[in-house]
Design a protein around this motif. Structure first.
Motif, PDB file in Angstrom:
ATOM      1  N   LYS A 150      -3.317 -17.746  -1.372  1.00 58.27           N
ATOM      2  CA  LYS A 150      -1.585 -17.559  -0.942  1.00 58.27           C
ATOM      3  C   LYS A 150      -1.339 -16.801  -2.050  1.00 58.27           C
ATOM      4  N   SER A 151      -1.926 -16.686  -2.715  1.00 61.86           N
ATOM      5  CA  SER A 151      -1.389 -15.473  -4.410  1.00 61.86           C
ATOM      6  C   SER A 151      -1.777 -14.062  -3.491  1.00 61.86           C
ATOM      7  N   ALA A 152      -3.168 -14.487  -3.726  1.00 60.28           N
ATOM      8  CA  ALA A 152      -4.117 -13.258  -3.308  1.00 60.28           C
ATOM      9  C   ALA A 152      -3.877 -12.528  -2.114  1.00 60.28           C
ATOM     10  N   LEU A 153      -3.262 -12.965  -1.420  1.00 51.26           N
ATOM     11  CA  LEU A 153      -3.239 -12.430   0.085  1.00 51.26           C
ATOM     12  C   LEU A 153      -1.544 -12.233   0.337  1.00 51.26           C
ATOM     13  N   SER A 154      -0.400 -12.373  -0.323  1.00 48.08           N
ATOM     14  CA  SER A 154       0.302 -11.663  -0.692  1.00 48.08           C
ATOM     15  C   SER A 154       0.117 -10.013  -1.594  1.00 48.08           C
ATOM     16  N   THR A 155      -0.161 -10.516  -2.354  1.00 48.02           N
ATOM     17  CA  THR A 155      -0.654  -9.049  -3.708  1.00 48.02           C
ATOM     18  C   THR A 155      -1.079  -8.346  -2.617  1.00 48.02           C
ATOM     19  N   VAL A 156      -2.738  -8.203  -1.736  1.00 46.41           N
ATOM     20  CA  VAL A 156      -3.290  -8.057  -0.614  1.00 46.41           C
ATOM     21  C   VAL A 156      -2.425  -7.121   0.584  1.00 46.41           C
ATOM     22  N   ALA A 157      -1.850  -7.759   1.090  1.00 47.75           N
ATOM     23  CA  ALA A 157      -0.712  -7.151   2.013  1.00 47.75           C
ATOM     24  C   ALA A 157       0.526  -6.322   1.656  1.00 47.75           C
ATOM     25  N   LYS A 158       1.240  -6.758   0.178  1.00 41.77           N
ATOM     26  CA  LYS A 158       1.610  -6.066  -0.086  1.00 41.77           C
ATOM     27  C   LYS A 158       1.194  -4.762  -0.781  1.00 41.77           C
ATOM     28  N   ALA A 159      -0.277  -3.956  -1.208  1.00 39.93           N
ATOM     29  CA  ALA A 159      -1.159  -3.431  -1.223  1.00 39.93           C
ATOM     30  C   ALA A 159      -1.199  -2.540  -0.141  1.00 39.93           C
ATOM     31  N   ALA A 160      -1.580  -3.423   1.364  1.00 41.11           N
ATOM     32  CA  ALA A 160      -1.798  -1.879   2.487  1.00 41.11           C
ATOM     33  C   ALA A 160      -0.859  -1.920   2.768  1.00 41.11           C
ATOM     34  N   GLU A 161       0.382  -2.525   2.867  1.00 40.74           N
ATOM     35  CA  GLU A 161       1.446  -1.873   2.847  1.00 40.74           C
ATOM     36  C   GLU A 161       1.903  -0.499   2.106  1.00 40.74           C
ATOM     37  N   GLU A 162       1.728  -0.629   1.072  1.00 40.88           N
ATOM     38  CA  GLU A 162       2.349   0.252   0.358  1.00 40.88           C
ATOM     39  C   GLU A 162       1.054   1.648   0.509  1.00 40.88           C
ATOM     40  N   GLY A 163       0.119   1.421   1.097  1.00 41.03           N
ATOM     41  CA  GLY A 163      -1.179   1.930   1.569  1.00 41.03           C
ATOM     42  C   GLY A 163      -0.864   2.758   2.792  1.00 41.03           C
ATOM     43  N   ALA A 164       0.224   2.094   4.090  1.00 40.16           N
ATOM     44  CA  ALA A 164       0.291   2.584   5.140  1.00 40.16           C
ATOM     45  C   ALA A 164       1.568   3.802   4.885  1.00 40.16           C
ATOM     46  N   GLU A 165       2.377   2.956   4.161  1.00 39.75           N
ATOM     47  CA  GLU A 165       3.262   4.054   3.713  1.00 39.75           C
ATOM     48  C   GLU A 165       2.976   5.121   2.836  1.00 39.75           C
ATOM     49  N   ARG A 166       2.259   5.754   2.392  1.00 40.22           N
ATOM     50  CA  ARG A 166       1.946   6.658   1.716  1.00 40.22           C
ATOM     51  C   ARG A 166       1.541   7.155   3.140  1.00 40.22           C
ATOM     52  N   THR A 167       1.336   7.352   3.671  1.00 41.10           N
ATOM     53  CA  THR A 167       0.492   8.204   4.642  1.00 41.10           C
ATOM     54  C   THR A 167       1.819   8.972   5.362  1.00 41.10           C
ATOM     55  N   ARG A 168       2.581   8.340   4.927  1.00 42.71           N
ATOM     56  CA  ARG A 168       3.934   9.633   5.614  1.00 42.71           C
ATOM     57  C   ARG A 168       3.936  11.129   4.994  1.00 42.71           C
ATOM     58  N   ASN A 169       3.237  10.810   3.516  1.00 43.60           N
ATOM     59  CA  ASN A 169       3.326  12.086   3.289  1.00 43.60           C
ATOM     60  C   ASN A 169       2.497  12.943   3.312  1.00 43.60           C
ATOM     61  N   GLN A 170       0.437  12.177   3.763  1.00 41.63           N
ATOM     62  CA  GLN A 170      -0.528  13.207   4.540  1.00 41.63           C
ATOM     63  C   GLN A 170      -0.162  14.037   5.785  1.00 41.63           C
ATOM     64  N   ILE A 171      -0.649  14.822   5.881  1.00 47.80           N
ATOM     65  CA  ILE A 171      -1.750  15.665   7.428  1.00 47.80           C
ATOM     66  C   ILE A 171      -2.687  15.110   7.826  1.00 47.80           C
TER      67      ILE A 171
END
Length: 208
Positions: A150-171
């Motif tokens: 439960k705690s592992a998936l929570s932090t992994v999902a948050k990391a994935a969301e942050e990774g997706a958000e970083r694509t906003r500043n990529q070409i």
């Protein structure tokens, strides 16, 4: 989580991904062909139908995931079908004979899946693809091996969301978005959002 619980988690995830079609379509209309949401929806409808079919009785966690991958490949079509199908198929093969889905299995799934996607497509972190979300999740998953799922998936999902958000500043360097060049800046990659949503919904199921 045992095999039955893992199946229920993936069924919940499939239903939530089906419902996410409008969001994913809107994102893809901005930098892609506009068909990503429909493709993901089509794939997860096939996954939902598989998981609700009483004749489907996988022997272990690995067979569960890999069969889902095969179903996605045959139903989604296009690049998304190949990429997300590869994730589940290769990730599933790494979990063959496992009867429990835990934080270690989550890490193995993501590591094997991303390795297979690298081999197949050649995308790397920073290329504005689902790989940006996947690799962020993979790295975080390796850090939380041994913790409760439960705690592992929570932090992994948050990391994935942050990774997706970083694509906003990529070409973008792949697909139709590549032709936009710098005009792709300011928009998140729809595939990376799909990747983050899959993990978010898996985590959500455990929070319930």
């Amino acid at each position: 989580m045992n095999l039955t619980e893992t199946r229920e988690m993936l069924l919940y995830t499939a239903q939530k991904m089906i419902e996410s079609e409008p969001v994913l379509t809107e994102l893809d209309l901005k930098i892609g062909d506009g068909d990503h949401g429909i493709g993901m929806q089509r794939g997860f409808i096939a996954v939902r139908d598989l998981l609700t079919n009483d004749t489907f009785s996988p022997n272990d966690i690995g067979e569960l995931f890999s069969t889902i991958g095969t179903k996605m490949m045959s139903s989604m079509g296009g690049a998304s079908g190949a990429i997300f199908g590869t994730l589940f198929r290769a990730g599933g093969k790494a979990l063959l004979e496992k009867q429990e889905f835990n934080s270690e299995a989550l890490s193995q799934f993501l590591v094997a899946g991303s390795s297979a996607i690298f081999s197949r497509g050649g995308a790397r972190p920073g290329d504005k693809t689902m790989v940006d979300s996947l690799v962020a999740a993979e790295k975080q998953a390796e850090q939380v091996i041994g913790k409760d799922l439960k705690s592992a998936l929570s932090t992994v999902a948050k990391a994935a969301e942050e990774g997706a958000e970083r694509t906003r500043n990529q070409i973008a360097v792949f697909g139709r978005a590549k032709t936009l060049g710098e005009r792709s800046l300011g928009h998140v990659d729809p595939g990376s959002v799909s990747m983050s949503l899959i993990l978010k919904f898996m985590s959500e199921f455990l929070e319930k």
